[in-house]
Scaffold this motif. Structure first.
Motif, PDB file in Angstrom:
ATOM      1  N   SER A   1       0.854  -1.183   0.000  1.00 33.90           N
ATOM      2  CA  SER A   1       0.000   0.000   0.000  1.00 33.90           C
ATOM      3  C   SER A   1       0.894   1.239   0.000  1.00 33.90           C
ATOM      4  O   SER A   1       2.120   1.146   0.195  1.00 33.90           O
ATOM      5  N   PHE A   2       0.292   2.414  -0.196  1.00 31.11           N
ATOM      6  CA  PHE A   2       1.132   3.612  -0.176  1.00 31.11           C
ATOM      7  C   PHE A   2       1.709   3.850   1.222  1.00 31.11           C
ATOM      8  O   PHE A   2       2.791   4.421   1.370  1.00 31.11           O
TER       9      PHE A   2
ATOM     10  N   ARG B   1      10.369 -11.289   0.212  1.00 27.42           N
ATOM     11  CA  ARG B   1      11.340 -10.215   0.090  1.00 27.42           C
ATOM     12  C   ARG B   1      10.717  -9.031  -0.665  1.00 27.42           C
ATOM     13  O   ARG B   1       9.955  -9.218  -1.613  1.00 27.42           O
ATOM     14  N   ILE B   2      11.076  -7.816  -0.223  1.00 24.81           N
ATOM     15  CA  ILE B   2      10.584  -6.592  -0.856  1.00 24.81           C
ATOM     16  C   ILE B   2      11.241  -6.418  -2.223  1.00 24.81           C
ATOM     17  O   ILE B   2      12.450  -6.624  -2.373  1.00 24.81           O
ATOM     18  N   LYS B   3      10.439  -6.005  -3.199  1.00 29.54           N
ATOM     19  CA  LYS B   3      10.947  -5.740  -4.536  1.00 29.54           C
ATOM     20  C   LYS B   3      10.566  -4.322  -4.964  1.00 29.54           C
ATOM     21  O   LYS B   3       9.380  -3.986  -5.078  1.00 29.54           O
ATOM     22  N   ASP B   4      11.595  -3.481  -5.175  1.00 30.38           N
ATOM     23  CA  ASP B   4      11.440  -2.147  -5.777  1.00 30.38           C
ATOM     24  C   ASP B   4      10.475  -1.243  -5.008  1.00 30.38           C
ATOM     25  O   ASP B   4       9.910  -0.311  -5.597  1.00 30.38           O
ATOM     26  N   ASN B   5      10.270  -1.518  -3.718  1.00 32.74           N
ATOM     27  CA  ASN B   5       9.331  -0.737  -2.910  1.00 32.74           C
ATOM     28  C   ASN B   5       7.934  -0.730  -3.521  1.00 32.74           C
ATOM     29  O   ASN B   5       7.169   0.216  -3.354  1.00 32.74           O
TER      30      ASN B   5
ATOM     31  N   ASP C   1       2.788   5.873  -7.680  1.00 34.05           N
ATOM     32  CA  ASP C   1       3.887   5.622  -8.613  1.00 34.05           C
ATOM     33  C   ASP C   1       5.226   6.152  -8.111  1.00 34.05           C
ATOM     34  O   ASP C   1       6.248   5.505  -8.245  1.00 34.05           O
ATOM     35  N   ASN C   2       5.204   7.336  -7.536  1.00 32.97           N
ATOM     36  CA  ASN C   2       6.463   7.953  -7.112  1.00 32.97           C
ATOM     37  C   ASN C   2       6.384   8.376  -5.647  1.00 32.97           C
ATOM     38  O   ASN C   2       6.269   9.571  -5.348  1.00 32.97           O
ATOM     39  N   PRO C   3       6.416   7.417  -4.732  1.00 38.37           N
ATOM     40  CA  PRO C   3       6.330   7.780  -3.318  1.00 38.37           C
ATOM     41  C   PRO C   3       7.528   8.626  -2.920  1.00 38.37           C
ATOM     42  O   PRO C   3       8.642   8.401  -3.400  1.00 38.37           O
TER      43      PRO C   3
ATOM     44  N   ILE D   1       1.246  12.016   3.036  1.00 36.85           N
ATOM     45  CA  ILE D   1       2.523  12.485   2.487  1.00 36.85           C
ATOM     46  C   ILE D   1       2.842  13.886   2.991  1.00 36.85           C
ATOM     47  O   ILE D   1       3.991  14.200   3.337  1.00 36.85           O
ATOM     48  N   GLU D   2       1.832  14.739   3.083  1.00 37.30           N
ATOM     49  CA  GLU D   2       2.061  16.096   3.591  1.00 37.30           C
ATOM     50  C   GLU D   2       2.508  16.068   5.051  1.00 37.30           C
ATOM     51  O   GLU D   2       3.343  16.875   5.474  1.00 37.30           O
ATOM     52  N   LYS D   3       1.961  15.148   5.828  1.00 34.83           N
ATOM     53  CA  LYS D   3       2.380  15.034   7.227  1.00 34.83           C
ATOM     54  C   LYS D   3       3.856  14.632   7.332  1.00 34.83           C
ATOM     55  O   LYS D   3       4.599  15.136   8.185  1.00 34.83           O
TER      56      LYS D   3
END
Length: 433
Positions: free
Chosen positions: A28-29, A77-81, A199-201, A338-340
């Protein structure tokens, strides 16, 4: 001085294997924007009466393999966030001997001694790397006295505090229900449906340890003390309705932090406290991953840090956030979160406020981590690598609160002598003697 010896290291894989249909688990984001630290939780037990260390290790290993089938991302395992490759590479499991008495840990005035029961050269303060990409690491520790410690380090990229304790609770049920084979946990790894990935966190700021040495201590606020605090606050300001034990405890600890700041500089500095709110509900309770958001309170003058005033501000801030959440769609929620995060970075750089961070793990069952050899003597975490962190947990009774406080060493020397703190809270120090 206590030291540890690794007796064995194993990789525990899900059994049965994860179906191919579950191989790809989107983040999730909130997972994408979570930091890469580990969530470290440890439970310490007196010497088990009816289990040997070999039996305990067998129970933990077998039940961990079975519970990982249901919590399959934790063995991936995490891949590419972007997603977890649920490839059954597995979780790390250490069996370790600690060459000291457990009382040396429990009676230490500083909580930092607990680090000995976590995998060394790893865990809570380091980010995921090629060398240490396991999302879950478990350590069974046994002491010279026969006492036992069980610790987990779970990547914050796949779990928040709620998820970590839900996993622990289900693992415990699997361990205790092993012979009946009828326990069927139902975690859902569908957070991306409620909090869609982006897309671009924005890159999370690296959690760099404070240049000043940090230390941690744990304090207990008993149920009776919390009741007295509530009564005092309500009698002073009748407009405050039904303050929670977390609200009054948080107000007290934050006020003591303000007192420390004033005693150092001689003047009041504006203060800001960030708190984590669990989004379950409205998100379903069995949704794992990160499902939280931040809200903050500000005190611009010293009169705003009195206990009644601060409890009122906490309640107001929570009500405002809950009202906003009802009106937000998922895109607006992502923007808010994201603003927080950006706000925290900007405020820290401006150095106008004393900033504190608070997380509550109360009501998550921390006092019920019983695999079959009794309730824990203590449940705790390690200190955070940065200062001014408050972590609230249920005490062993389930009615009071233990708060783990991480401050700079210099601030802790002042904090631990605060008269108001000592009036309502007592250091958590115990001995097995």
């Amino acid at each position: 001085m206590a030291s540890s010896t690794i007796l064995s290291r194993k990789i525990i894989t899900p059994s049965p294997p994860t179906p191919s249909s579950h191989r790809h688990c989107n983040l999730s984001f909130r997972d994408q924007t979570a930091n890469t630290l580990y969530l470290p939780i440890a439970a310490l037990y007196s010497k088990p009466e009816n289990h040997t260390i070999t039996q305990i290790s067998n129970i933990l290993e077998n039940s961990l393999s079975k519970i990982l089938y249901f919590y399959y991302p934790f063995g991936g395992r995490i891949k590419d966030n972007k997603y977890v490759d649920c490839n059954d590479i597995g979780a790390e499991y250490f069996n370790v001997h600690i060459n000291c008495q457990m009382s040396e840990i429990l009676s230490n005035p500083y909580n930092d001694a607990i680090e000995i029961v976590f995998p060394q050269n790893m865990a809570w303060g380091n980010s995921l790397s090629e060398e240490r990409s396991s999302l879950l690491v478990v350590q069974l520790s046994h002491f010279d006295c026969g006492g036992v410690g069980i610790s987990i380090c779970l990547s914050h990229k796949v779990a928040d505090g709620y998820s970590a304790f839900k996993f622990l609770g289900d693992w415990i049920s699997m361990a205790r229900d092993d012979h009946k084979l009828n326990f069927q946990p139902s975690p859902q790894f569908d957070g991306a449906l409620f909090l869609p990935p982006i897309d671009n966190p924005p890159p999370m700021p690296n959690v760099v340890p404070d240049p000043q040495q940090c230390v941690s201590r744990m304090y207990n606020l008993s149920s009776s003390t919390l009741s007295k605090l509530k009564d005092s606050i309500v009698s002073t300001n009748p407009q405050i309705q039904n303050p929670s034990r977390i609200e009054v405890a948080m107000a007290l600890i934050h006020k003591c932090g303000v007192d420390v700041s004033m005693s150092k500089s001689g003047v009041f500095r504006p203060t800001m406290l960030y708190q984590v709110m669990n989004l379950r509900p409205p998100i379903p309770l069995n949704t794992m991953g990160n499902a939280t958001c931040l809200f903050s309170t500000i005190a611009m003058s010293i009169d705003k840090t009195t206990l009644p005033s601060y409890v009122g501000e906490l309640q107001k801030a929570k009500q405002q956030l809950r009202h906003k959440l009802k009106q937000m769609d998922t895109n607006q929620l992502a923007s808010h979160a994201i603003e927080k995060l950006k706000e925290i970075v900007n405020i820290a750089n401006e150095d106008v406020f004393d900033i504190y961070f608070c997380t509550s793990l109360c009501t998550f069952g921390s006092h019920k981590i019983d695999f079959g050899w009794g309730s824990p003597l203590r449940v705790t975490q390690v200190k955070h690598p940065t200062k001014n962190k408050f972590m609230f947990l249920d005490d062993p009774s389930g009615e009071g609160i233990n708060v783990l406080i991480t401050l700079t060493e210099a601030d802790m020397l002042l904090f631990q002598n605060n008269k108001e703190l000592l009036e309502f809270a007592s250091p958590v120090v115990q001995s097995l003697e």
